[in-house]
Design an enzyme around this catalytic site. Structure first.
Site, mmCIF file in Angstrom:
data_model
loop_
_atom_site.group_PDB
_atom_site.id
_atom_site.type_symbol
_atom_site.label_atom_id
_atom_site.label_comp_id
_atom_site.label_asym_id
_atom_site.label_seq_id
_atom_site.Cartn_x
_atom_site.Cartn_y
_atom_site.Cartn_z
ATOM 1 N N LYS A 45 2.692 -3.313 -1.936
ATOM 2 C CA LYS A 45 2.726 -2.766 -0.538
ATOM 3 C C LYS A 45 2.489 -3.826 0.568
ATOM 4 O O LYS A 45 3.182 -4.110 1.391
ATOM 5 C CB LYS A 45 1.434 -1.647 -0.536
ATOM 6 C CG LYS A 45 1.417 -1.526 1.037
ATOM 7 C CD LYS A 45 0.001 -0.604 0.976
ATOM 8 C CE LYS A 45 -0.565 -0.495 2.231
ATOM 9 N NZ LYS A 45 -1.989 0.286 2.763
ATOM 10 N N ASP A 57 2.553 3.311 2.253
ATOM 11 C CA ASP A 57 0.918 3.538 2.388
ATOM 12 C C ASP A 57 0.977 5.042 2.222
ATOM 13 O O ASP A 57 2.030 5.826 2.055
ATOM 14 C CB ASP A 57 0.609 3.105 3.463
ATOM 15 C CG ASP A 57 1.168 3.440 4.820
ATOM 16 O OD1 ASP A 57 2.159 4.394 4.752
ATOM 17 O OD2 ASP A 57 0.294 3.162 6.045
#
Length: 217
Positions: free
Chosen positions: A120, A138
């Site tokens: 991420k 996310d």
């Protein structure tokens, strides 16, 4: 790309625009890297308050690599989980100095090899700094992508792979920007404002609630 996906993207583009924007304040790749590590379980607004002073005190990776652990913990205390974050930030900065001359690398492999940097965070850097098409998964992206039928997966990496197949490359970065905005403003967990949403006709959760309500009438 399916007709449904095309329609969803057109609606999101019209609503939120197609400009790449990042809610974490930064002037370079290193600042964004540190800010993203700090943003775990913390609001971007709080991170921006902390980094405003942090980056004055530690202007680059070399300065932060030489920081005292306890002092750094105090500096970032209000972002939460400061013990782990400080430890990872120090290790990350030392790696940057020792292995990359103090510069942030651009490849996914080199980024994820840094302490505290997962896919991420790496994709945030690749997308926002190096403009490499990247999908950042996310909580908002995972949750809303499932509602819109883009994935059935729970694992963020598998969600990322599904979205890479479903979305055109020119919307990989925008998908994250758009869905974070949608998740913060309208599709909130656990109480989404479905009455204000402009994607209800494509949302499986909305359709389920409608069926349930009709069955109870």
């Amino acid at each position: 790309m399916t007709k449904k996906t095309k329609a969803i993207l057109e609606i999101l583009d019209e609503r939120y625009g197609t400009e790449y924007r990042c809610s974490l304040d930064h002037e370079n790749a290193w600042q964004l890297l540190i800010a993203t590590i700090l943003s775990a379980q913390c609001t971007d607004a709080r991170v921006n308050i902390v980094t405003a002073q942090l980056f004055k005190k530690y202007p680059d990776a070399r300065a932060m690599a030489a920081a005292d652990l306890k002092e750094l913990e105090k500096d970032i205390h209000s972002t939460g989980f400061y013990h782990n974050k400080a430890k990872n930030i120090l290790a990350c900065c030392r790696d940057l100095v020792e292995k990359h001359g103090g510069e942030v690398p651009s490849s996914l492999e080199e980024l994820t090899a840094l302490a505290g940097v997962g896919r991420k965070t790496a994709n945030v850097i690749r997308g926002n700094v190096f403009h490499e098409p990247s999908i950042v998964v996310d909580t908002h992206v995972k949750r809303i992508s499932k509602k819109l039928g883009m994935t059935r997966e729970e694992d963020p990496v598998k969600v990322e792979m599904d979205l890479m197949k479903a979305l055109p490359r020119d919307h990989w970065i925008l998908w994250n920007i758009h869905l974070i905005t949608l998740g913060r403003e309208i599709c909130k967990a656990p109480t989404p404002k479905c009455g204000e949403c402009f994607l209800t006709e494509y949302c499986s959760d909305f359709k389920k609630r409608n069926r349930k309500r009709k069955a109870n009438d």
